[in-house]
Scaffold this motif. Structure first.
Motif, PDB file in Angstrom:
ATOM      1  N   ALA A  83     -24.536  10.031 -12.126  1.00  0.00           N
ATOM      2  CA  ALA A  83     -25.198   8.736 -12.253  1.00  0.00           C
ATOM      3  C   ALA A  83     -24.466   7.845 -13.250  1.00  0.00           C
ATOM      4  O   ALA A  83     -24.260   6.658 -13.007  1.00  0.00           O
ATOM      5  N   PHE A  84     -24.059   8.399 -14.381  1.00  0.00           N
ATOM      6  CA  PHE A  84     -23.335   7.614 -15.372  1.00  0.00           C
ATOM      7  C   PHE A  84     -21.961   7.187 -14.841  1.00  0.00           C
ATOM      8  O   PHE A  84     -21.514   6.063 -15.074  1.00  0.00           O
ATOM      9  N   ARG A  85     -21.287   8.072 -14.137  1.00  0.00           N
ATOM     10  CA  ARG A  85     -19.985   7.729 -13.558  1.00  0.00           C
ATOM     11  C   ARG A  85     -20.129   6.623 -12.519  1.00  0.00           C
ATOM     12  O   ARG A  85     -19.306   5.694 -12.468  1.00  0.00           O
ATOM     13  N   GLU A  86     -21.167   6.727 -11.702  1.00  0.00           N
ATOM     14  CA  GLU A  86     -21.393   5.708 -10.672  1.00  0.00           C
ATOM     15  C   GLU A  86     -21.717   4.365 -11.306  1.00  0.00           C
ATOM     16  O   GLU A  86     -21.288   3.313 -10.823  1.00  0.00           O
ATOM     17  N   SER A  87     -22.471   4.371 -12.406  1.00  0.00           N
ATOM     18  CA  SER A  87     -22.784   3.125 -13.105  1.00  0.00           C
ATOM     19  C   SER A  87     -21.513   2.456 -13.615  1.00  0.00           C
ATOM     20  O   SER A  87     -21.329   1.240 -13.457  1.00  0.00           O
ATOM     21  N   ARG A  88     -20.628   3.236 -14.213  1.00  0.00           N
ATOM     22  CA  ARG A  88     -19.354   2.686 -14.703  1.00  0.00           C
ATOM     23  C   ARG A  88     -18.498   2.180 -13.549  1.00  0.00           C
ATOM     24  O   ARG A  88     -17.853   1.133 -13.651  1.00  0.00           O
ATOM     25  N   ARG A  89     -18.498   2.918 -12.435  1.00  0.00           N
ATOM     26  CA  ARG A  89     -17.700   2.506 -11.280  1.00  0.00           C
ATOM     27  C   ARG A  89     -18.197   1.186 -10.719  1.00  0.00           C
ATOM     28  O   ARG A  89     -17.398   0.308 -10.358  1.00  0.00           O
ATOM     29  N   ARG A  90     -19.516   1.022 -10.653  1.00  0.00           N
ATOM     30  CA  ARG A  90     -20.066  -0.226 -10.130  1.00  0.00           C
ATOM     31  C   ARG A  90     -19.689  -1.407 -11.013  1.00  0.00           C
ATOM     32  O   ARG A  90     -19.361  -2.481 -10.508  1.00  0.00           O
ATOM     33  N   ARG A  91     -19.778  -1.225 -12.318  1.00  0.00           N
ATOM     34  CA  ARG A  91     -19.395  -2.309 -13.231  1.00  0.00           C
ATOM     35  C   ARG A  91     -17.929  -2.694 -13.026  1.00  0.00           C
ATOM     36  O   ARG A  91     -17.574  -3.873 -12.975  1.00  0.00           O
ATOM     37  N   ALA A  92     -17.061  -1.684 -12.898  1.00  0.00           N
ATOM     38  CA  ALA A  92     -15.643  -1.950 -12.689  1.00  0.00           C
ATOM     39  C   ALA A  92     -15.393  -2.632 -11.349  1.00  0.00           C
ATOM     40  O   ALA A  92     -14.564  -3.545 -11.241  1.00  0.00           O
ATOM     41  N   GLU A  93     -16.116  -2.192 -10.306  1.00  0.00           N
ATOM     42  CA  GLU A  93     -15.957  -2.799  -8.992  1.00  0.00           C
ATOM     43  C   GLU A  93     -16.386  -4.257  -8.989  1.00  0.00           C
ATOM     44  O   GLU A  93     -15.718  -5.120  -8.409  1.00  0.00           O
ATOM     45  N   VAL A  94     -17.504  -4.555  -9.645  1.00  0.00           N
ATOM     46  CA  VAL A  94     -17.977  -5.938  -9.704  1.00  0.00           C
ATOM     47  C   VAL A  94     -16.979  -6.811 -10.447  1.00  0.00           C
ATOM     48  O   VAL A  94     -16.646  -7.922 -10.010  1.00  0.00           O
ATOM     49  N   ALA A  95     -16.472  -6.328 -11.574  1.00  0.00           N
ATOM     50  CA  ALA A  95     -15.502  -7.101 -12.343  1.00  0.00           C
ATOM     51  C   ALA A  95     -14.242  -7.354 -11.522  1.00  0.00           C
ATOM     52  O   ALA A  95     -13.685  -8.463 -11.530  1.00  0.00           O
ATOM     53  N   ARG A  96     -13.780  -6.334 -10.784  1.00  0.00           N
ATOM     54  CA  ARG A  96     -12.559  -6.495  -9.977  1.00  0.00           C
ATOM     55  C   ARG A  96     -12.771  -7.508  -8.858  1.00  0.00           C
ATOM     56  O   ARG A  96     -11.922  -8.386  -8.627  1.00  0.00           O
ATOM     57  N   ILE A  97     -13.890  -7.399  -8.141  1.00  0.00           N
ATOM     58  CA  ILE A  97     -14.139  -8.305  -7.021  1.00  0.00           C
ATOM     59  C   ILE A  97     -14.306  -9.734  -7.509  1.00  0.00           C
ATOM     60  O   ILE A  97     -13.811 -10.686  -6.891  1.00  0.00           O
ATOM     61  N   ARG A  98     -15.007  -9.923  -8.623  1.00  0.00           N
ATOM     62  CA  ARG A  98     -15.194 -11.270  -9.146  1.00  0.00           C
ATOM     63  C   ARG A  98     -13.889 -11.883  -9.634  1.00  0.00           C
ATOM     64  O   ARG A  98     -13.684 -13.088  -9.523  1.00  0.00           O
ATOM     65  N   GLU A  99     -12.998 -11.071 -10.137  1.00  0.00           N
ATOM     66  CA  GLU A  99     -11.744 -11.599 -10.682  1.00  0.00           C
ATOM     67  C   GLU A  99     -10.642 -11.709  -9.637  1.00  0.00           C
ATOM     68  O   GLU A  99      -9.878 -12.671  -9.629  1.00  0.00           O
TER      69      GLU A  99
END
Length: 214
Positions: A83-99
């Protein structure tokens, strides 16, 4: 394995490896998306850890009690860590897609959000669950006292609920992405024709319309 499937998977792996990393510290997910389905994994882990402690506390001093405790503890810890790994992955994915914007792998992931896991993976998971339930049943037979038996039964029920939650989490883990894409108005690029072998036929048939409408 089909040669087309192998080549397509290799291309996906290479594209993921070459993805740009977001440099911004923003990209925070809305709270609902950040926690979506993650509570299933955390809850599953907590239930398994509670069951492990209960079984070790009241079970007989035997190998099967230790095996049940280790199995439940490992399952619980893995679920919480996931769950913690998935939370970090989602944050990274959102930042990448937005940028940097979405890429073809994002399109593929969105199309495969509801695709069941590979059959062999489901079989291995089911066998592990059956083995753990069998060990818990042995503990239940070997334990003495009414209260101890009730505690072991409660631990078994906790694990069964945890297994259901973990299964539901595995099936729904990627659904947050579709909601994020809709909410942010992200334009998904068309899926390359050579990658259509990686999605179900009925889904692949509508990828062109999906990409255009998104």
């Amino acid at each position: 394995m089909d040669e087309r499937v192998r080549r397509a998977r290799d291309e996906v792996v290479n594209m993921v490896a070459l993805r740009p990393v977001a440099t911004s510290v923003g990209g925070e997910l809305p709270g609902g998306l950040l926690r979506r389905e993650l509570w299933l994994s955390v809850g599953s882990g907590v239930l398994d850890l509670v069951a492990a402690v209960a079984v070790v506390a009241v079970g007989p001093d035997a190998w099967f009690t230790s095996a049940a405790g280790v199995g439940l503890g490992a399952a619980g810890a893995n679920a919480i860590i996931e769950a913690f790994r998935e939370s970090r992955r989602r944050r990274a994915e959102v930042a990448r897609i937005r940028e940097h914007g979405a890429d073809e792998v994002d399109t593929l992931t969105a199309l495969r959000a509801d695709v069941p896991a590979r059959r062999w993976g489901a079989v291995v998971w089911a066998l592990c669950e059956l083995l753990l339930v069998a060990v818990l049943a042995v503990v239940l037979v070997g334990v003495e006292g009414v209260l101890a038996r009730v505690i072991v039964v409660a631990a078994l029920v906790c694990h069964l609920v945890a297994a259901v939650w973990e299964y539901r989490y595995a099936r729904r883990r990627e659904r947050w992405r579709a909601e994020f894409v809709r909410g942010e108005g992200v334009v998904l690029p068309p899926l390359p024709d050579r990658w259509r072998v990686l999605v179900p036929r009925d889904t692949a048939a509508g990828t062109g319309k999906t990409a255009e409408s998104t």
